[in-house]
Design a protein around this motif. Structure first.
Motif, short mmCIF file in Angstrom:
data_model
loop_
_atom_site.label_atom_id
_atom_site.label_comp_id
_atom_site.label_asym_id
_atom_site.label_seq_id
_atom_site.Cartn_x
_atom_site.Cartn_y
_atom_site.Cartn_z
N LEU A 7 0.76 -1.16 -0.09
CA LEU A 7 0.03 0.09 0.17
C LEU A 7 0.64 1.25 0.01
N GLY A 8 0.41 2.33 -0.98
CA GLY A 8 1.14 3.58 -0.86
C GLY A 8 0.12 4.60 -0.19
N LEU A 9 0.23 5.11 0.88
CA LEU A 9 -0.37 6.17 1.51
C LEU A 9 0.01 7.74 1.19
N LEU A 10 -1.09 8.38 0.52
CA LEU A 10 -0.67 9.69 0.25
C LEU A 10 -1.38 10.48 0.99
N GLY A 11 -0.78 11.25 2.09
CA GLY A 11 -1.59 12.23 3.00
C GLY A 11 -1.61 11.24 4.35
N PHE A 12 -0.64 11.93 5.57
CA PHE A 12 -0.76 11.38 6.45
C PHE A 12 -1.23 12.21 7.77
N GLY A 13 -2.41 12.76 7.37
CA GLY A 13 -3.22 13.44 8.28
C GLY A 13 -4.06 12.63 9.18
N THR A 14 -5.11 13.28 9.61
CA THR A 14 -6.04 12.69 10.72
C THR A 14 -6.75 11.38 10.02
N VAL A 15 -7.08 11.23 8.92
CA VAL A 15 -7.62 10.03 8.37
C VAL A 15 -6.56 9.12 7.99
N GLY A 16 -5.49 9.60 7.64
CA GLY A 16 -4.30 8.59 7.13
C GLY A 16 -3.85 8.14 8.45
N THR A 34 -9.67 -12.55 4.83
CA THR A 34 -9.40 -12.33 3.38
C THR A 34 -8.21 -13.25 2.93
N GLY A 35 -7.42 -13.78 3.86
CA GLY A 35 -6.23 -14.63 3.11
C GLY A 35 -4.83 -13.60 2.78
N MET A 36 -5.26 -12.13 2.98
CA MET A 36 -4.35 -11.38 2.34
C MET A 36 -3.59 -10.56 3.44
N ARG A 37 -2.24 -10.27 3.42
CA ARG A 37 -1.68 -9.28 4.18
C ARG A 37 -1.41 -7.89 3.73
N LEU A 38 -1.90 -6.73 4.42
CA LEU A 38 -1.65 -5.66 3.62
C LEU A 38 -0.59 -4.83 4.36
N ALA A 39 0.36 -4.43 3.55
CA ALA A 39 1.52 -3.92 3.84
C ALA A 39 1.84 -2.58 3.50
N LEU A 40 2.01 -1.84 4.57
CA LEU A 40 2.15 -0.42 4.12
C LEU A 40 3.59 -0.31 3.48
N ARG A 41 3.78 0.21 2.31
CA ARG A 41 5.24 0.28 1.60
C ARG A 41 5.72 1.65 1.62
N LYS A 42 4.89 2.63 1.52
CA LYS A 42 5.32 4.28 1.55
C LYS A 42 4.37 5.06 1.97
N VAL A 43 4.60 5.95 2.85
CA VAL A 43 3.72 7.01 3.23
C VAL A 43 4.11 8.48 2.83
N ALA A 44 3.50 9.23 2.18
CA ALA A 44 3.88 10.64 1.71
C ALA A 44 3.14 11.60 2.27
N ALA A 55 2.63 4.80 15.82
CA ALA A 55 4.12 4.56 15.49
C ALA A 55 4.30 4.04 13.81
N LEU A 56 5.39 4.77 13.28
CA LEU A 56 5.49 4.39 11.99
C LEU A 56 6.90 4.27 11.58
N ASP A 57 7.45 3.30 11.07
CA ASP A 57 8.84 3.10 10.34
C ASP A 57 9.05 4.28 9.75
N ARG A 58 10.03 5.10 10.16
CA ARG A 58 10.31 6.15 9.54
C ARG A 58 10.98 6.07 7.99
N ALA A 59 11.32 4.92 7.60
CA ALA A 59 12.07 4.38 6.36
C ALA A 59 10.81 4.53 5.32
N LEU A 60 9.67 4.42 5.68
CA LEU A 60 8.37 4.30 4.74
C LEU A 60 8.07 5.75 4.30
N LEU A 61 8.63 6.76 4.93
CA LEU A 61 8.16 8.11 4.86
C LEU A 61 8.84 8.77 3.78
N THR A 62 8.11 9.54 2.79
CA THR A 62 8.59 10.33 1.82
C THR A 62 7.87 11.53 1.63
N LYS A 63 8.35 12.74 1.09
CA LYS A 63 7.67 13.86 1.01
C LYS A 63 7.13 13.90 -0.57
#
Ligand code: HSE
Length: 433
Positions: A7-16, A34-44, A55-63
């Motif tokens: 998953l790529g999350l764009l916008g890490f505000g309240t709902v993010g 569901t038989g699926m694992r949802l993995a956050l790969r990027k957060v912009a 808590a979020l792994d800072r390595a996922l973050l980008t501007k």
């Protein structure tokens, strides 16, 4: 075998923040169901420092949102940036890469849905937008899937939590509009600039999305006759209550003779109707369709966790479609009625509440009755508060049905009369029939 989707999350505000919290809290449940694992790969996001309570792994973050979209590990793009131009660009970028997009951006879909849904179709992918209307209520899914075989005859919705909160407080605490708005802003329910909410634009955006989905053509924003609640006088809430009504900010969408009437305004509804009991920040929509009749959807229309719940349900849908290799299994929007027609508000048949300011002297009421009668408007009930003779007194009239145009003409004529002390206040009435 459990499949992993990125998953790529764009916008890490309240709902993010709520989406990240929801993923962390219920990852195991989602995998079990569901038989699926949802993995956050990027957060912009541009701001990395604000505390979102997760808590979020800072390595996922980008501007750089485009970097997140293009990341080969990102299968599904979640757009929660809001706004128009930048969001439109990144959504278009993701769709062009064939990646499904989950968004809560009602304004963008209402204004540019045609372009974006077209792009999704051309690139064999999909847009999911459960969070754009009614927050955590599974409303889009009900229309798109649960009622896919039903003709939608009418949709009536309380779609803006800020307006509903203000109207509820004004009624329950007998407070004026400005004071309640200030309180709502202090409590964080209303934005510092509340215009989108209180002037009805947010409700109109949501109405356009629902109408387009229900009737199969792109309903333009300028076809919605929109009136807001700004400056609503608390006396009208009180008089309405005396007459058995409650004022709600309502979106009304009706299919009449194969054309769609769509309007947003503060509206009187019977106090015993279920919609009248929707209080505070809650939202509700009644979908009236063939086969079933009324379907009521009710719940939290805004807020971090409820909106995140809708986002996550969309993410699971998108993930399932990827896993089953059918990204357009249930397209977000299907243009099935290219010849769709909008009925202008002047064609509407409505019942109204009128509050007139009339000089209290013999014969005045007869003059008003004559004007209403001339325009084909019949009086159903009447309320006059006592005042000293010779002064202007408020007179409240509930009418039977007549044409919207007749009301506009009658009010213009009444307001030009010398016995009238102030412009007539008018609200439409909805009986849900
Ligand atoms: N501002 C909206 C409301 C919430 O007050 O309901 C987001 O759609």
């Amino acid at each position: 075998m459990t499949k992993e989707l990125g998953l790529g999350l764009l916008g890490f505000g309240t709902v993010g923040g709520g989406v990240v919290a929801g993923l962390q809290k219920n990852a195991v449940l989602i995998a079990q169901r569901t038989g699926m694992r949802l993995a956050l790969r990027k957060v912009a996001d541009l701001d990395w420092d604000r505390d979102r309570g997760v808590a979020l792994d800072r390595a996922l973050l980008t501007k750089d949102a485009m970097e997140a979209v293009a990341d080969p590990g990102v299968d599904i793009v979640i757009e929660l940036m809001g706004g128009m131009d930048a969001a439109r660009k990144v959504i278009a970028g993701a769709l062009s890469l064939g990646k499904p997009v989950v968004t809560a951006n009602k304004a963008l879909l209402a204004e540019h849905g045609e372009e974006l849904f077209g792009l999704a179709a051309r690139h064999g992918t999909n847009i999911f937008f459960e969070a754009s209307v009614g927050g955590g209520i599974p409303l889009i899914r009900s229309l798109r899937e649960g009622l896919v075989s039903n003709r939608i005859l009418r949709l009536c919705g309380i779609l803006n939590g800020t307006c509903n909160y203000i109207l509820t407080r004004m009624e329950q605490k007998h407070l004026p509009f400005d004071r309640v708005l200030r309180e709502a802003q202090a409590a964080g329910y209303a934005e510092a600039d509340p215009s989108l909410d209180i002037d009805g634009t947010d409700t109109a955006h949501k109405a356009v999305i629902l109408a387009s989905l229900a009737y199969g053509f792109h309903v333009p924003m300028d076809s919605v006759a929109t009136e807001g609640i700004r400056g609503l006088n608390k006396v009208d809430i009180e008089y309405a209550a005396d007459l058995g009504y409650r004022i709600k900010m309502l979106a009304i969408i009706k299919d009449i003779d194969n054309s769609v009437e769509i309007r947003v305004s503060p509206t009187l509804i019977p106090v015993h109707h279920v919609m009248a009991s929707v209080q505070g920040v809650f939202n509700a929509v009644i979908i009236n369709c063939d086969g079933v009749g009324d379907v009521l959807c009710y719940g939290r229309g805004a807020g971090r966790d409820s909106t995140a719940s809708a986002v996550l349900s969309d993410v699971v849908d998108a993930a399932r479609d990827i896993v089953s290799n059918s990204k357009r299994r249930a397209p977000g929007f299907v243009p099935f009625r290219q010849d769709g027609r909008i009925r202008g508000i002047s064609e509407a048949r409505v019942r109204c509440y009128l509050r007139l300011s009339l000089l209290d002297k013999p014969g005045v009421f007869g003059q008003i009755g004559t004007v209403l009668g001339k325009h084909g408007i019949s009086i159903a009930s009447l309320l006059q508060k006592e005042t000293a003779t010779g002064h202007h007194a408020p007179v409240v009239i509930i009418t039977h049905h007549a044409g919207e145009g007749a009301f506009q003409a009658a009010i213009r004529e009444i307001d030009s009369m010398s016995v009238v002390g102030a412009p007539t206040v008018r609200f439409r009435i909805e009986d849900f029939e």
